[in-house]
Design an enzyme around this catalytic site. Structure first.
Site, PDB file in Angstrom:
ATOM      1  CB  SER A 179      -0.874  -0.014   1.258  1.00  0.00           C
ATOM      2  OG  SER A 179      -1.433   1.253   1.500  1.00  0.00           O
ATOM      3  CE1 TYR A 232      -6.220   4.748  -1.717  1.00  0.00           C
ATOM      4  CE2 TYR A 232      -4.378   4.581  -0.197  1.00  0.00           C
ATOM      5  CZ  TYR A 232      -5.661   4.227  -0.577  1.00  0.00           C
ATOM      6  OH  TYR A 232      -6.374   3.351   0.198  1.00  0.00           O
ATOM      7  CB  THR A 275      -6.877   2.556  -4.571  1.00  0.00           C
ATOM      8  OG1 THR A 275      -6.108   1.403  -4.269  1.00  0.00           O
ATOM      9  CG2 THR A 275      -8.169   2.517  -3.765  1.00  0.00           C
ATOM     10  CE  LYS A 283      -8.051  -2.906  -3.066  1.00  0.00           C
ATOM     11  NZ  LYS A 283      -8.555  -1.809  -2.219  1.00  0.00           N
ATOM     12  CG  HIS A 288     -11.264   0.843   0.350  1.00  0.00           C
ATOM     13  ND1 HIS A 288     -10.464   1.407  -0.615  1.00  0.00           N
ATOM     14  CD2 HIS A 288     -10.515   0.863   1.483  1.00  0.00           C
ATOM     15  CE1 HIS A 288      -9.307   1.758  -0.095  1.00  0.00           C
ATOM     16  NE2 HIS A 288      -9.305   1.418   1.182  1.00  0.00           N
TER      17      HIS A 288
HETATM   18  C1  GLV Z   1      -6.976   2.796   3.623  1.00  0.00           C
HETATM   19  O1  GLV Z   1      -6.852   2.356   2.535  1.00  0.00           O
HETATM   20  C2  GLV Z   1      -8.025   2.435   4.524  1.00  0.00           C
HETATM   21  O2  GLV Z   1      -9.010   1.833   4.096  1.00  0.00           O
HETATM   22  O3  GLV Z   1      -7.892   2.744   5.709  1.00  0.00           O
END
Ligand code: GLV
Length: 388
Positions: free
Chosen positions: A107, A130, A156, A252, A276
């Site tokens: 991530s 991101y 994402t 995503k 998510h």
């Molecule tokens: C970050 O991606 C979260 O969902 O906290």
């Protein structure tokens, strides 16, 4: 040491061994947590169809995800702050994934940096990006992922603003945790976590600290997101990132067939049907309920994967039978990591592999690539009576 036989066992141990703030961070959805809950309960609606007197020898779960060989159609999802669930958590998870033969995704909001993970692994991993306002920083992250040999970029699309998770606000979530009477008292019961944390330097967002300019307080994911993420993200920007990266691109956060078609137009290699983990739009449908409509719309043009609510090998089998070419697991491996470090991630992968393998055999199949909707019993109204 308790005998671990399921992902639920790992979850119990994770809860016991990891500070409440980080366990809660993993184990929450936004607002009422309806979508978070339904991600798992909707899997229970789907049943498997038992077949007998079929040859069960020589079974295989091996397949490919975006052209990469995988031991089973499961990749480790990007999870923010993984390195707070256990010291050097991203490195531990990446090593477990590498040894098992499944992809690991790092991530942007990780504790260990791209370089930390690259230095401690031997196979390419995937990097999750991101989109931030500072284009130079985004370009820089892409360059760093390239330099580290990452073999796919996972972009994402569903978190330009953060859904509210009540527990994080109440716990004062930050990395590292601020020493308050409550966090210190909590640590007294989790001394092993604390000792291991003291032995590493990696205790805050290392992809960002020392790399991004004009950054305020990066201890907090919430303030960082509010300050830095780009709420103007659009498909043009996705295209720009695709061109800049030039390699395999996985999108995503797709939860609608219309968006899936746009992802095809942009030229992505795979999409992940995802809400998510129920952490963003509370009230959205579970991922597994959305999956069939996306597969119908674009399944012959792009690899469609799914994440959200997968807690067993049976769940992966159901997702594959519903048309997913791959899946991602987040919490299922995070529980393992928080419970037992690298060995716990390995354990979670072993559990899922074994459950999938045996259940596939009970359904009369020997090769995951032959698994289709015929192995399922699905309620007539599974996709719901909701009209767009
Ligand atoms: C970050 O991606 C979260 O969902 O906290």
């Amino acid at each position: 040491m308790p005998v671990i036989t399921s992902i639920a066992d790992l979850k119990r141990l994770h809860r016991r061994r990891t500070p409440k703030m980080f366990y809660d961070y993993a184990e929450s959805g936004s607002w009422t947590e309806q979508t978070f809950r339904e991600n798992t309960t909707d899997f229970e609606q789907i049943r498997l169809r038992q077949r007998v007197a079929v040859d069960m020898t020589n079974r295989t779960l091996r397949t490919q995800m975006v052209g990469e060989d995988v031991a089973m159609p499961v990749a480790l999802a990007p999870v923010g702050m993984t390195g707070m669930q256990a010291a050097d958590g991203e490195i531990k998870a990446a090593k477990a994934a590498e040894a098992f033969g499944v992809p690991f995704t790092l991530s942007t909001m990780s504790i260990c940096s791209i370089e930390d993970v690259a230095e401690n692994t031997t196979k390419p991993f995937w990097f999750q990006l991101y989109v931030m306002k500072d284009e130079e920083f985004v370009d820089n992250l892409i360059e760093r992922a390239r330099a580290a040999g990452c073999s796919a970029l996972v972009l994402t699309l569903d978190l330009q603003i953060l859904g509210q998770r009540h527990k994080d606000l109440k716990n004062g979530l930050s990395a590292p945790p601020k020493p308050t009477p409550r966090t210190v008292a909590d640590l007294a019961f989790r001394w092993r976590w604390g000792l291991e944390m003291l032995q590493t330097q990696r205790r805050t967002f290392r992809n960002i600290v020392g790399h991004a300019k004009n950054v305020g307080d990066v201890r907090s994911l919430m303030s960082w997101t509010a300050e830095q993420f780009d709420p103007k993200l659009d498909w043009e920007k996705v295209r720009r990132i695709k061109d800049k990266w030039g390699g395999k691109l996985i999108l995503k956060g797709i939860l609608d067939a219309e968006d899936a078609k746009k992802a095809v137009e942009v030229g992505a290699d795979a999409i992940i049907v995802s809400n998510h983990g129920g952490r963003q739009l509370d009230g959205a449908l579970s991922s597994i309920r959305v999956l069939p409509s996306v597969v119908r719309a674009v399944g012959d043009q792009i690899e469609v994967w799914v994440d959200g609510g997968i807690r067993s090998g049976q769940d992966v089998l159901k997702a594959v039978a519903m048309g997913a070419k791959g899946t991602m697991i987040g919490r299922s491996y995070i529980y393992g990591l928080g419970a037992m470090g690298q060995a716990g991630v390995t354990k979670s992968l072993e559990i899922i592999h074994k459950e999938m393998d045996i259940s596939m055999a009970f359904c009369g199949k020997r090769d995951i690539k032959d698994v289709d909707r015929n192995i399922l019993l699905i309620p007539e109204d599974f996709e719901g009576r909701w009209q767009a």
